[in-house]
Design a protein around this motif. Sequence first.
Motif, PDB file in Angstrom:
ATOM      1  N   ALA A  32      19.825 -16.442  -7.374  1.00 13.83           N
ATOM      2  CA  ALA A  32      20.164 -15.006  -7.582  1.00 13.83           C
ATOM      3  C   ALA A  32      18.949 -14.215  -8.206  1.00 13.83           C
ATOM      4  O   ALA A  32      18.130 -13.982  -7.667  1.00 13.83           O
ATOM      5  CB  ALA A  32      21.636 -14.946  -7.912  1.00 13.83           C
ATOM      6  N   GLY A  33      19.402 -13.744  -9.519  1.00  9.89           N
ATOM      7  CA  GLY A  33      18.354 -13.060 -10.385  1.00  9.89           C
ATOM      8  C   GLY A  33      17.626 -14.127 -11.010  1.00  9.89           C
ATOM      9  O   GLY A  33      16.490 -13.917 -11.747  1.00  9.89           O
ATOM     10  N   THR A  79      20.740  -3.597 -14.019  1.00  7.45           N
ATOM     11  CA  THR A  79      20.118  -2.113 -14.106  1.00  7.45           C
ATOM     12  C   THR A  79      20.561  -1.285 -13.274  1.00  7.45           C
ATOM     13  O   THR A  79      20.721  -0.082 -13.438  1.00  7.45           O
ATOM     14  CB  THR A  79      18.572  -2.201 -14.150  1.00  7.45           C
ATOM     15  OG1 THR A  79      18.061  -3.201 -15.720  1.00  7.45           O
ATOM     16  CG2 THR A  79      17.819  -0.940 -14.128  1.00  7.45           C
ATOM     17  N   GLU A  80      20.606  -1.976 -12.015  1.00  6.95           N
ATOM     18  CA  GLU A  80      21.070  -0.959 -10.748  1.00  6.95           C
ATOM     19  C   GLU A  80      22.647  -0.331 -11.038  1.00  6.95           C
ATOM     20  O   GLU A  80      23.100   0.736 -10.926  1.00  6.95           O
ATOM     21  CB  GLU A  80      21.060  -1.637  -9.480  1.00  6.95           C
ATOM     22  CG  GLU A  80      19.667  -1.780  -9.153  1.00  6.95           C
ATOM     23  CD  GLU A  80      19.570  -2.695  -7.792  1.00  6.95           C
ATOM     24  OE1 GLU A  80      18.676  -2.412  -7.048  1.00  6.95           O
ATOM     25  OE2 GLU A  80      20.460  -3.574  -7.645  1.00  6.95           O
ATOM     26  N   ILE A  81      23.468  -1.285 -11.771  1.00  5.35           N
ATOM     27  CA  ILE A  81      24.827  -0.942 -12.176  1.00  5.35           C
ATOM     28  C   ILE A  81      24.592   0.132 -13.395  1.00  5.35           C
ATOM     29  O   ILE A  81      25.384   1.167 -13.233  1.00  5.35           O
ATOM     30  CB  ILE A  81      25.559  -2.246 -12.385  1.00  5.35           C
ATOM     31  CG1 ILE A  81      25.881  -2.934 -11.423  1.00  5.35           C
ATOM     32  CG2 ILE A  81      26.837  -1.768 -13.100  1.00  5.35           C
ATOM     33  CD1 ILE A  81      26.560  -4.147 -11.546  1.00  5.35           C
ATOM     34  N   ASN A 108      16.821  -6.006 -15.568  1.00  7.39           N
ATOM     35  CA  ASN A 108      16.166  -5.760 -14.300  1.00  7.39           C
ATOM     36  C   ASN A 108      16.011  -6.844 -13.312  1.00  7.39           C
ATOM     37  O   ASN A 108      16.060  -6.453 -11.970  1.00  7.39           O
ATOM     38  CB  ASN A 108      14.658  -5.355 -14.654  1.00  7.39           C
ATOM     39  CG  ASN A 108      14.444  -3.969 -15.357  1.00  7.39           C
ATOM     40  OD1 ASN A 108      15.222  -3.218 -15.415  1.00  7.39           O
ATOM     41  ND2 ASN A 108      13.188  -3.987 -15.866  1.00  7.39           N
ATOM     42  N   LEU A 109      16.368  -8.236 -13.776  1.00  3.74           N
ATOM     43  CA  LEU A 109      16.494  -9.307 -12.783  1.00  3.74           C
ATOM     44  C   LEU A 109      17.770  -9.773 -12.354  1.00  3.74           C
ATOM     45  O   LEU A 109      17.902 -10.210 -11.382  1.00  3.74           O
ATOM     46  CB  LEU A 109      15.155 -10.155 -13.225  1.00  3.74           C
ATOM     47  CG  LEU A 109      13.811  -9.805 -12.993  1.00  3.74           C
ATOM     48  CD1 LEU A 109      13.182 -10.869 -13.672  1.00  3.74           C
ATOM     49  CD2 LEU A 109      13.413  -9.451 -11.859  1.00  3.74           C
ATOM     50  N   THR A 111      21.601 -10.443 -11.820  1.00  4.42           N
ATOM     51  CA  THR A 111      22.468  -9.927 -11.008  1.00  4.42           C
ATOM     52  C   THR A 111      23.963  -9.878 -11.321  1.00  4.42           C
ATOM     53  O   THR A 111      24.356 -10.921 -12.076  1.00  4.42           O
ATOM     54  CB  THR A 111      22.402 -10.689  -9.174  1.00  4.42           C
ATOM     55  OG1 THR A 111      22.616 -11.767  -9.617  1.00  4.42           O
ATOM     56  CG2 THR A 111      20.782 -10.640  -8.957  1.00  4.42           C
ATOM     57  N   PHE A 112      24.729  -9.035 -10.811  1.00  4.00           N
ATOM     58  CA  PHE A 112      26.291  -8.978 -11.011  1.00  4.00           C
ATOM     59  C   PHE A 112      26.905 -10.419 -10.425  1.00  4.00           C
ATOM     60  O   PHE A 112      27.840 -10.933 -11.230  1.00  4.00           O
ATOM     61  CB  PHE A 112      26.826  -7.743 -10.369  1.00  4.00           C
ATOM     62  CG  PHE A 112      28.158  -7.458 -10.648  1.00  4.00           C
ATOM     63  CD1 PHE A 112      28.366  -6.898 -11.931  1.00  4.00           C
ATOM     64  CD2 PHE A 112      29.419  -7.748  -9.622  1.00  4.00           C
ATOM     65  CE1 PHE A 112      29.797  -6.635 -12.237  1.00  4.00           C
ATOM     66  CE2 PHE A 112      30.601  -7.349 -10.339  1.00  4.00           C
ATOM     67  CZ  PHE A 112      30.942  -6.936 -11.260  1.00  4.00           C
ATOM     68  N   GLY A 113      26.783 -10.814  -8.997  1.00 11.78           N
ATOM     69  CA  GLY A 113      27.246 -11.790  -8.578  1.00 11.78           C
ATOM     70  C   GLY A 113      26.813 -12.916  -9.327  1.00 11.78           C
ATOM     71  O   GLY A 113      27.755 -13.952  -9.411  1.00 11.78           O
ATOM     72  N   GLY A 114      25.574 -13.194  -9.958  1.00 10.39           N
ATOM     73  CA  GLY A 114      25.159 -14.541 -10.528  1.00 10.39           C
ATOM     74  C   GLY A 114      25.794 -14.604 -12.012  1.00 10.39           C
ATOM     75  O   GLY A 114      26.360 -15.705 -12.160  1.00 10.39           O
ATOM     76  N   SER A 115      26.167 -13.318 -12.451  1.00 13.85           N
ATOM     77  CA  SER A 115      26.834 -13.614 -13.751  1.00 13.85           C
ATOM     78  C   SER A 115      28.315 -13.937 -13.467  1.00 13.85           C
ATOM     79  O   SER A 115      28.940 -14.621 -14.222  1.00 13.85           O
ATOM     80  CB  SER A 115      26.805 -12.141 -14.465  1.00 13.85           C
ATOM     81  OG  SER A 115      27.550 -12.296 -15.545  1.00 13.85           O
ATOM     82  N   ILE A 116      28.866 -13.460 -12.337  1.00 17.00           N
ATOM     83  CA  ILE A 116      30.562 -13.772 -12.000  1.00 17.00           C
ATOM     84  C   ILE A 116      30.347 -15.292 -11.560  1.00 17.00           C
ATOM     85  O   ILE A 116      31.454 -16.041 -12.035  1.00 17.00           O
ATOM     86  CB  ILE A 116      30.820 -12.940 -11.005  1.00 17.00           C
ATOM     87  CG1 ILE A 116      30.918 -11.407 -11.633  1.00 17.00           C
ATOM     88  CG2 ILE A 116      32.194 -13.131 -10.655  1.00 17.00           C
ATOM     89  CD1 ILE A 116      31.600 -10.979 -12.686  1.00 17.00           C
TER      90      ILE A 116
END
Length: 289
Positions: A32-33, A79-81, A108-109, A111-116
């Motif tokens: 992901a990120g 960052t987008e969030i 910047n790299l 991701t939300f889904g990657g963290s979850i």
Amino acid sequence: MKAAAFSYARPRQLHEVLTLLAEHGDEARLLAGGQTLLATLNMRLSEPALLIDMQAVNELKGVSLNGQTLRIGAMVTHTEIETSALVAQHAPLLTAAAPHIAHRAIRNLGTFGGSIAYGDPAAEWPACLLALDGVIVVRSLLGERRIAVDDFFTGLYTTNLAPDEVIVACEIPVAQAHQQISFSELARRHGDYAVVGLAASARLVDNELSGVRLAWIGVGSTPMRSGKAEQALDGHHLTVQSVTQAVDVLRSELAPIPDLTHSQAAKRQLAAVLLKRALTSWMPTVETT
């Protein structure tokens, strides 16, 4: 060290991702990120035969409002969030938490889904999703599944995600009138993992609390709630006395896992301080009873 040799795929459609994952099973890893995975590859803690890069899958991107639900795609970056007007309006807890995540280059790299999916109990997004009563939307070749956040994190870096499933989005109920939020964490340095953190949400109407959700960072093997402290607050007026009682309940309920620098007692004390700060910040005026 350098990563062991692996094959690389960069599909453009979610169906291609799911097909590759089904074909290669445990020999494949999703990228992901990459802020966690690339480090584990370089340390050879993970040696997949195939790396599936999801950066080109547009189906997994974007933030949207669907009725009373805010939908955040799995590939949306931190960052987008942090900079999203939709998130700031409808899930301000995420906006408050985002600056605490590591440093700008990682935000910047990552991701939300990657963290979850990683399910780190010391990370900010899993606790925030827990505090906001979110839903994780996952998909495999067999179809789509929706998992309540209370059922998603099952152990240390372990989730309810099946080996052939991919997180496609997370859905969060939009903030309602009178909703209160608080995010705070204590770290040795800004950007470090939190020693203890708290993501909190509740409704406060006529100074009475309801729907209290207290989600803790860095105290257990999963992001976790303190149910007894929540019950001590739900349906009660927010006063100095009720805050003190809730903090006392938390002290008796919470049994944090110690780490290399902080004992269980120290973490418990820090958690009590964070809870008191959060509740006090919600009080319109300082009560005396």
